[in-house]
Scaffold this motif. Structure first.
Motif, PDB file in Angstrom:
ATOM      1  N   UNK A  45       1.289  -1.424  -0.099  1.00 17.12           N
ATOM      2  CA  UNK A  45       0.162   0.380   0.203  1.00 17.12           C
ATOM      3  C   UNK A  45       0.797   1.231  -0.010  1.00 17.12           C
ATOM      4  N   UNK A  46       1.959   1.216   0.655  1.00 14.74           N
ATOM      5  CA  UNK A  46       2.903   2.138   0.796  1.00 14.74           C
ATOM      6  C   UNK A  46       3.623   2.351  -0.384  1.00 14.74           C
ATOM      7  N   UNK A  92      -8.454   3.459  -8.668  1.00 15.71           N
ATOM      8  CA  UNK A  92      -8.971   3.306  -7.601  1.00 15.71           C
ATOM      9  C   UNK A  92      -7.962   1.884  -6.676  1.00 15.71           C
ATOM     10  N   UNK A  93      -8.335   0.929  -7.704  1.00 24.17           N
ATOM     11  CA  UNK A  93      -8.044  -0.407  -7.297  1.00 24.17           C
ATOM     12  C   UNK A  93      -6.556  -0.885  -7.665  1.00 24.17           C
ATOM     13  N   UNK A  94      -5.485  -0.031  -7.591  1.00 26.43           N
ATOM     14  CA  UNK A  94      -4.253   0.051  -8.429  1.00 26.43           C
ATOM     15  C   UNK A  94      -3.579   0.925  -7.545  1.00 26.43           C
ATOM     16  N   UNK A  95      -4.474   1.703  -6.554  1.00 27.15           N
ATOM     17  CA  UNK A  95      -3.829   2.385  -5.616  1.00 27.15           C
ATOM     18  C   UNK A  95      -4.205   1.350  -3.822  1.00 27.15           C
ATOM     19  N   UNK A  96      -3.290   2.467  -2.921  1.00 25.42           N
ATOM     20  CA  UNK A  96      -3.858   2.327  -1.892  1.00 25.42           C
ATOM     21  C   UNK A  96      -4.865   1.656  -1.146  1.00 25.42           C
ATOM     22  N   UNK A 145      -1.475  -8.800  17.447  1.00 27.63           N
ATOM     23  CA  UNK A 145      -2.265  -7.355  17.850  1.00 27.63           C
ATOM     24  C   UNK A 145      -0.983  -6.231  16.890  1.00 27.63           C
ATOM     25  N   UNK A 146      -1.110  -5.828  17.627  1.00 26.14           N
ATOM     26  CA  UNK A 146       0.678  -4.653  17.375  1.00 26.14           C
ATOM     27  C   UNK A 146       1.101  -5.062  16.004  1.00 26.14           C
ATOM     28  N   UNK A 147       0.882  -5.922  15.486  1.00 23.90           N
ATOM     29  CA  UNK A 147       1.225  -5.870  14.177  1.00 23.90           C
ATOM     30  C   UNK A 147       0.247  -5.032  12.977  1.00 23.90           C
ATOM     31  N   UNK A 148      -0.591  -5.850  13.717  1.00 18.39           N
ATOM     32  CA  UNK A 148      -2.003  -6.209  12.232  1.00 18.39           C
ATOM     33  C   UNK A 148      -2.801  -4.394  12.627  1.00 18.39           C
ATOM     34  N   UNK A 149      -2.602  -3.629  13.906  1.00 17.76           N
ATOM     35  CA  UNK A 149      -2.037  -2.655  14.412  1.00 17.76           C
ATOM     36  C   UNK A 149      -1.696  -1.427  13.648  1.00 17.76           C
ATOM     37  N   UNK A 150      -0.002  -1.416  13.657  1.00 20.19           N
ATOM     38  CA  UNK A 150       0.579  -1.258  12.856  1.00 20.19           C
ATOM     39  C   UNK A 150       0.676  -1.005  11.099  1.00 20.19           C
ATOM     40  N   UNK A 151       0.233  -2.707  10.915  1.00 15.18           N
ATOM     41  CA  UNK A 151      -0.575  -2.141   9.828  1.00 15.18           C
ATOM     42  C   UNK A 151      -1.546  -1.677   9.180  1.00 15.18           C
ATOM     43  N   UNK A 152      -2.672  -1.609  10.082  1.00 13.47           N
ATOM     44  CA  UNK A 152      -3.853  -0.922  10.223  1.00 13.47           C
ATOM     45  C   UNK A 152      -3.641   1.028   9.855  1.00 13.47           C
ATOM     46  N   UNK A 153      -2.359   0.996  10.759  1.00 17.30           N
ATOM     47  CA  UNK A 153      -2.281   2.537  10.452  1.00 17.30           C
ATOM     48  C   UNK A 153      -1.633   3.243   9.393  1.00 17.30           C
ATOM     49  N   UNK A 154      -0.275   2.055   9.479  1.00 14.61           N
ATOM     50  CA  UNK A 154       0.271   2.418   7.972  1.00 14.61           C
ATOM     51  C   UNK A 154       0.006   2.856   6.562  1.00 14.61           C
ATOM     52  N   UNK A 155      -1.408   1.104   6.489  1.00 16.02           N
ATOM     53  CA  UNK A 155      -2.104   0.874   5.591  1.00 16.02           C
ATOM     54  C   UNK A 155      -3.378   1.820   5.184  1.00 16.02           C
ATOM     55  N   UNK A 156      -3.165   2.534   6.395  1.00 11.97           N
ATOM     56  CA  UNK A 156      -4.286   4.080   6.097  1.00 11.97           C
ATOM     57  C   UNK A 156      -4.162   4.818   5.371  1.00 11.97           C
ATOM     58  N   UNK A 157      -2.461   4.969   6.591  1.00 15.30           N
ATOM     59  CA  UNK A 157      -2.048   6.959   5.948  1.00 15.30           C
ATOM     60  C   UNK A 157      -1.548   6.204   4.791  1.00 15.30           C
TER      61      UNK A 157
END
Length: 439
Positions: A169-170, A179-183, A211-223
């Motif tokens: 995603x980054x 949109x389907x080629x983007x993050x 939990x921590x990996x999911x949180x960091x992935x969620x934050x980075x992916x949504x950003x």
């Protein structure tokens, strides 16, 4: 209570029963309330299984690559699919064993098959000189490995998948073709781990590491997805960082209020990784906005951010997530989440908006600090130490940028430090009294 503490407690119960410290009924109740799910692997098991699978996979590829140039194309294809076939047989054997399968063996089988899948894709691409780049390779590797999370309930592959979709995603954040080629595809990819979502049937237990990996992935992916929303709106790979910063703050507010069912969120919410990360981001950004240097030219970026569909989607989610938080009386979380809304009030001041923003954010942070202290003193869920820290930092920041003499500044710093230590001592004593009263 984490798993290691639960195991220790279960080991002590027989001795406590023999010594008469606990009745049989009390011991049985404690065993039921602190039962350990041995079907889920621990961190050490995941690491050992991952290391073993990585060594086996690397060894197979090294042995095959030793005489690679001497092999014909059919032989190369055979060796490309052979590790994948072996790993599939290994996984199938573990599936046949069912509940008798050991957690770390299941993790090893899943990760070994995921690595074999990636190696097979890479080797076949090299044999036939197929086009493509590493993000495309990673994308299809992740999709082909995803079923292993469902079938083998592998947390190691789930961690690999979460890290992989965040990295992908980054890389796609500035892609504005579609949109389907983007993050923006990240939330769709996240649906692949639906069994690990809190309250989603079947709800699988999340280890602390996951939990921590999911949180960091969620934050980075949504950003990254927020960045793609700006790129698609501007039809350019150029992303206005100021607008993106406000989109991140709204995203953090929605993530902070993410609702949990009682079974998943029975402990204090501030201990959840997503609360820690998103709350810390909002506090840092709000503190930066309390300085006049930061507010200069910032509100124009906020106005542009509010024209983005991503911003209004986040605002809707904040409103929806706030309803269960109000019912559960999560006032501390609501107070921190509201920090992203204060800059919008400054826009109402028109031409005086920029000088209004630092004053408004200072008042909001000060009120939040007082509220976190009062909630704890009133017997509600608060965070008195965090509240005191906010107040101290605000006082120090305002005194530091003032025109007072060094003598006055030094005396104020000493007074604030003494008050902070005294408050911390007072809170510590109150907590000890509460614990003693509970016993």
């Amino acid at each position: 209570m984490n798993t290691s503490h639960q195991r220790w407690l279960l080991e002590q119960l027989p001795q406590w029963e023999r010594e008469g410290l606990l009745t049989a009924d009390a011991a049985r109740t404690l065993r039921e309330r602190n039962a350990v799910d041995d079907s889920q692997p621990g961190v050490a098991q995941i690491i050992m299984g991952s290391l073993g699978a990585l060594l086996i996979g690397t060894g197979l590829i090294t042995v095959i690559g030793y005489n690679w140039d001497d092999f014909s194309r059919p032989v190369r294809l055979f060796f490309a699919f052979l590790p994948l076939l072996i790993s599939q047989c290994f996984s199938f054997r573990e599936l046949l064993r069912g509940e008798a399968s050991t957690a770390w063996v299941r993790e090893t089988a899943a990760l070994l098959q995921a690595l074999a899948t990636g190696a097979c894709i890479a080797i076949v691409s090299q044999i036939y000189n197929l086009g493509g780049d590493w993000p495309e390779f990673l994308f299809w590797w992740l999709l082909l490995s995803l079923p292993l999370v469902w079938v083998l309930r592998s947390q190691a592959v789930a961690i690999f998948y979460l890290i992989g979709i965040a990295v992908w995603s980054v890389n796609q954040a500035e892609n504005w073709d579609a949109w389907y080629h983007s993050a923006l595809l990240y939330p769709v990819l996240l649906l692949g781990l639906a069994p690990f979502w809190p309250g989603w049937p079947p709800c699988w237990q999340l280890g602390r590491s996951l939990q921590w990996v999911a949180t960091l992935s969620l934050c980075v992916g949504l950003a990254a997805a927020a960045g793609s929303s700006v790129s698609l709106r501007m039809h350019s790979s150029y992303v206005a960082f100021g607008s993106l910063l406000w989109l991140w703050s709204l995203t953090a507010s929605a993530l902070l209020l993410l609702p949990f069912k009682a079974a998943a969120g029975s402990d204090k919410r501030r201990q959840h990784p997503h609360v820690t990360v998103s709350g810390f981001f909002l506090l840092v950004l709000s503190f930066a906005a309390s300085f006049s240097d930061f507010s200069s030219g910032t509100l124009s970026k906020l106005e542009m951010a509010l024209t983005m569909p991503w911003a209004w989607g986040c605002l809707i989610l904040v409103g929806l997530f706030a309803l269960p938080a109000i019912r559960q009386q999560r006032w501390a979380l609501l107070g921190v989440s509201s920090l992203s809304l204060s800059p919008m009030l400054a826009l109402l001041a028109g031409s005086r908006a920029e000088p209004m923003l630092p004053w408004l954010m200072t008042q909001h942070l000060l009120g939040l600090g007082i509220m976190l202290i009062v909630l704890e003193l009133a017997g509600r869920r608060g965070a008195p130490r965090l509240g005191a820290t906010l107040i101290c930092v605000l006082i120090i920041a305002r005194i530091f940028e003032s025109e007072f003499s060094l003598l006055i500044k030094g005396l104020v710093f000493i007074a604030v430090g003494v008050a902070f230590l005294a408050f911390n001592l007072l809170i510590s004593r109150q907590l000890k009294k509460k614990q003693a009263a509970a016993v």
